[in-house]
Design a protein around this motif. Structure first.
Motif, PDB file in Angstrom:
ATOM      1  N   ARG A   1       0.827  -1.228   0.000  1.00 61.57           N
ATOM      2  CA  ARG A   1       0.000   0.000   0.000  1.00 61.57           C
ATOM      3  C   ARG A   1       0.855   1.269   0.000  1.00 61.57           C
ATOM      4  O   ARG A   1       0.397   2.335  -0.373  1.00 61.57           O
ATOM      5  N   LYS A   2       2.094   1.126   0.414  1.00 62.79           N
ATOM      6  CA  LYS A   2       2.967   2.299   0.493  1.00 62.79           C
ATOM      7  C   LYS A   2       3.444   2.733  -0.906  1.00 62.79           C
ATOM      8  O   LYS A   2       3.765   3.879  -1.141  1.00 62.79           O
ATOM      9  N   PHE A   3       3.513   1.770  -1.811  1.00 58.98           N
ATOM     10  CA  PHE A   3       4.038   2.071  -3.148  1.00 58.98           C
ATOM     11  C   PHE A   3       2.902   2.070  -4.160  1.00 58.98           C
ATOM     12  O   PHE A   3       1.826   1.536  -3.896  1.00 58.98           O
ATOM     13  N   ASP A   4       3.165   2.698  -5.305  1.00 57.59           N
ATOM     14  CA  ASP A   4       2.262   2.409  -6.420  1.00 57.59           C
ATOM     15  C   ASP A   4       3.149   1.934  -7.558  1.00 57.59           C
ATOM     16  O   ASP A   4       4.320   1.671  -7.338  1.00 57.59           O
ATOM     17  N   GLY A   5       2.591   1.793  -8.743  1.00 53.76           N
ATOM     18  CA  GLY A   5       3.421   1.269  -9.830  1.00 53.76           C
ATOM     19  C   GLY A   5       3.413  -0.246  -9.806  1.00 53.76           C
ATOM     20  O   GLY A   5       2.868  -0.870  -8.898  1.00 53.76           O
ATOM     21  N   PRO A   6       4.039  -0.836 -10.808  1.00 57.48           N
ATOM     22  CA  PRO A   6       3.883  -2.290 -10.998  1.00 57.48           C
ATOM     23  C   PRO A   6       4.691  -3.151 -10.018  1.00 57.48           C
ATOM     24  O   PRO A   6       4.368  -4.317  -9.831  1.00 57.48           O
ATOM     25  N   TYR A   7       5.755  -2.591  -9.414  1.00 59.93           N
ATOM     26  CA  TYR A   7       6.567  -3.390  -8.489  1.00 59.93           C
ATOM     27  C   TYR A   7       7.454  -2.475  -7.669  1.00 59.93           C
ATOM     28  O   TYR A   7       7.590  -1.284  -7.961  1.00 59.93           O
TER      29      TYR A   7
ATOM     30  N   VAL B   1      12.935 -10.369 -18.859  1.00 60.00           N
ATOM     31  CA  VAL B   1      12.506  -8.989 -19.111  1.00 60.00           C
ATOM     32  C   VAL B   1      10.982  -8.899 -18.970  1.00 60.00           C
ATOM     33  O   VAL B   1      10.245  -9.646 -19.627  1.00 60.00           O
ATOM     34  N   ILE B   2      10.536  -7.983 -18.099  1.00 59.80           N
ATOM     35  CA  ILE B   2       9.090  -7.797 -17.914  1.00 59.80           C
ATOM     36  C   ILE B   2       8.550  -7.098 -19.158  1.00 59.80           C
ATOM     37  O   ILE B   2       8.986  -5.985 -19.482  1.00 59.80           O
ATOM     38  N   SER B   3       7.619  -7.767 -19.870  1.00 56.37           N
ATOM     39  CA  SER B   3       7.233  -7.241 -21.186  1.00 56.37           C
ATOM     40  C   SER B   3       6.557  -5.869 -21.059  1.00 56.37           C
ATOM     41  O   SER B   3       6.735  -5.011 -21.911  1.00 56.37           O
ATOM     42  N   GLN B   4       5.801  -5.651 -19.968  1.00 59.02           N
ATOM     43  CA  GLN B   4       5.059  -4.388 -19.839  1.00 59.02           C
ATOM     44  C   GLN B   4       5.973  -3.184 -19.635  1.00 59.02           C
ATOM     45  O   GLN B   4       5.603  -2.071 -19.976  1.00 59.02           O
TER      46      GLN B   4
END
Ligand code: HEM
Length: 500
Positions: free
Chosen positions: A70-76, A383-386
């Motif tokens: 909850r502290k972060f946003d974004g994919p990771y 490699v994360i495709s997104q």
């Protein structure tokens, strides 16, 4: 003269200072891994990394991972544990890629797997690495089909009968439903996986089998240390030859059942029979990886993985129903529609007809996912495709169950117990990877169906005849044991049980 030799001289002081400086530089270097890669990360403490709240006993580990999510946003985002960088995935699309689409690159967990340190844990399906895992999982998948579980239904009914008699004796009393569900599940898994009657509902003296079950998952300091090493310091497990659990007694019980069945040819249509079949089918073949040790290890794994998880599910469901009497009434109405009188038997087919019960169970699993996170090891650079970000070989990847299950993007009012959110089922949530109580992909929980049938039978048997009510001892708000890696209430779940 002697004291003088203890006082460090100038050279020793310089060497010591240099060593401390080198350590400091080294730790700072490893703790700059995520910064150097431009990934947002949780600032680590010197020794505890990103787990200070867990070490200090402030927060249960699953909840702590939820807080970080909850502290972060974004994919990771990145975290550190004992100096090692871990990537925590937030985006369900990436969760899907890792657990399903590109599973071949994330087949193993990062937990310690050392058969020399502990042959029972090292052979367990949960811990095994590839290619062994694939081989064993393929053989075991067939024993958890609906057909096989249906054959065990009479054993479930026997246990549910004992459960009802026990509750009958405690009518109008305050009962710890976590312990009640623990007794029910101990007897059930003892019957199904060890072929014995463990008689957990006998009150005094507590049977040895039940006592072992309570002890085996009791979180003392040494157990917490071992668990931590298995999760995060696998090298220390091999070095210190750490055993995760004392499984001597369970092994002995299983071996006795095995030798009895082999001598007498006795069958009970339970998992013991199924495991013996697998071992005999593959003995003396090229695939003879499934020997007696592996068989015992799987029985113990199913036992450990099954009894605490499922009893938690039953306990938390009863707890939530006591806190939400309107849901309890609605569920009871449904139960009476399917079972209008005592002459309508509980069958494998009709326990699946209760739609609202499924919704209640699904919501309980959303609120109380047993495990703290899903865990996968990155086999080769990926490699994360997104986003184009490269996960380096050997990086552990985690998914916070609490984080996703309490994310308001996927669940409106996530703090509210609301079975209605599952009225349309949860297939769409599974395929979107926003509902993960049993994990995801080929490495997901093998016992999910078995767990759900056991839980349904137990809950129906109680609610058919009794109400569960909040009382002055009922924890509200619920406090989770910060020392346990699993979601467990700190002081049980005390409810008043009353006959209808
Ligand atoms: C409510 C009950 C249960 C819950 C919430 C639960 C949850 C989970 C979760 C989250 C995982 C990890 C999945 C992943 O990494 O994707 C898992 C794995 C596993 N569970 Fe369960 N479980 C439950 C009941 C059971 C039962 C009854 C059994 C056995 C009879 C069982 C046996 C296992 C095994 C062997 C694995 C490892 C599978 C593998 O690595 O191939 N679980 N479970």
């Amino acid at each position: 003269m002697y004291l003088n030799s203890l006082v460090p001289n100038g050279t020793t002081l310089v060497i010591l200072s240099l060593l401390i400086l080198l350590c400091y530089i080294y730790i700072n270097m490893i703790h700059s891994y995520w910064k150097r890669r431009g990934i947002p990360y949780e600032k680590p403490y010197l020794l505890t990394g990103s787990l200070w709240n867990v070490f200090s006993g402030k927060r249960q580990i699953g909840k702590h991972f939820g807080d970080l999510y909850r502290k972060f946003d974004g994919p990771y985002f990145g975290i550190y544990i004992c100096g090692k960088p871990y990537l925590v995935i937030r985006s369900p699309d990436i969760v899907k890629d890792i657990t399903v689409r590109d599973f071949s690159n994330f087949e193993d967990r990062t937990f310690a797997c050392d058969k020399n340190a502990d042959d029972m844990t090292g052979n367990s399906l949960f811990i095994l690495r590839n290619p062994e895992w694939r081989n064993v999982r393929m053989k075991l998948t067939n024993i958890f089909t609906s057909g096989k579980i249906k054959q065990m239904f009479p054993l479930m009914l026997q246990t549910a009968d004992d459960l009802q008699h026990y509750v009958e004796k405690h009518d109008n009393e305050i009962v710890d439903v976590k312990d009640l569900a623990g007794k029910y599940m101990t007897d059930l898994v003892a019957k199904c996986f060890f072929g014995i009657d463990s008689c957990s509902f006998v009150e005094k003296p507590v049977t040895h089998f039940r006592k072992v079950c309570i002890d085996i998952l009791d979180v003392n300091i040494f157990r917490s240390f071992c668990m931590f090493c298995y999760l995060f310091l696998p090298k220390l497990v091999s070095l210190l030859k750490l055993k995760l659990l004392d499984t001597h007694y369970l092994r002995k019980v299983f071996m006795e059942t095995l030798s009895f069945r082999e001598k007498t040819g006795f069958h009970r249509n339970d998992f013991v029979d199924l495991l013996i079949n697998i071992r005999n089918t593959f003995a003396n073949t090229e695939e003879s990886t499934f020997d007696t040790t592996s068989m015992v290890s799987q029985a113990i794994t199913f036992f450990i993985a099954g009894f605490e998880t499922t009893s938690n599910l039953v306990g938390f469901t009863l707890y939530e129903l006591s806190m939400h009497p309107e849901c309890q009434d609605m569920l009871r109405r449904e139960i009476f529609e399917v079972f209008p009188d005592e002459t309508t038997p509980l069958t494998f087919d009709n326990v699946h007809q209760l739609k609202y019960l499924n919704m209640v169970i699904a919501e309980t699993l959303r609120r109380y996912p047993f495990g703290p996170f899903l865990n996968r090891n990155c086999k080769k650079d990926y490699v994360i495709s997104q986003t184009g970000f490269k996960i380096e070989k050997g990086t552990p990847v985690l998914v916070s169950l609490d984080g996703i299950h309490y994310d308001p993007t996927y669940y409106k009012n996530p703090e509210k117990f609301d079975p209605e959110r599952f009225r349309a089922g949860y297939k769409h949530l599974l395929s979107a990877c926003t509902y993960l109580p049993f994990g995801m992909g080929p490495r997901s929980c093998i016992g999910d169906r078995f767990a759900q049938v056991c839980a349904r039978v137990g809950i129906i048997c109680i609610l058919k005849r009794f109400t569960v009510e909040k009382c002055h001892l009922t924890p509200d708000p619920l406090v989770l044991n910060p020392r346990s890696p699993f979601m467990q209430p700190v002081n049980g779940l005390q409810l008043k049980i009353r006959k209808l």
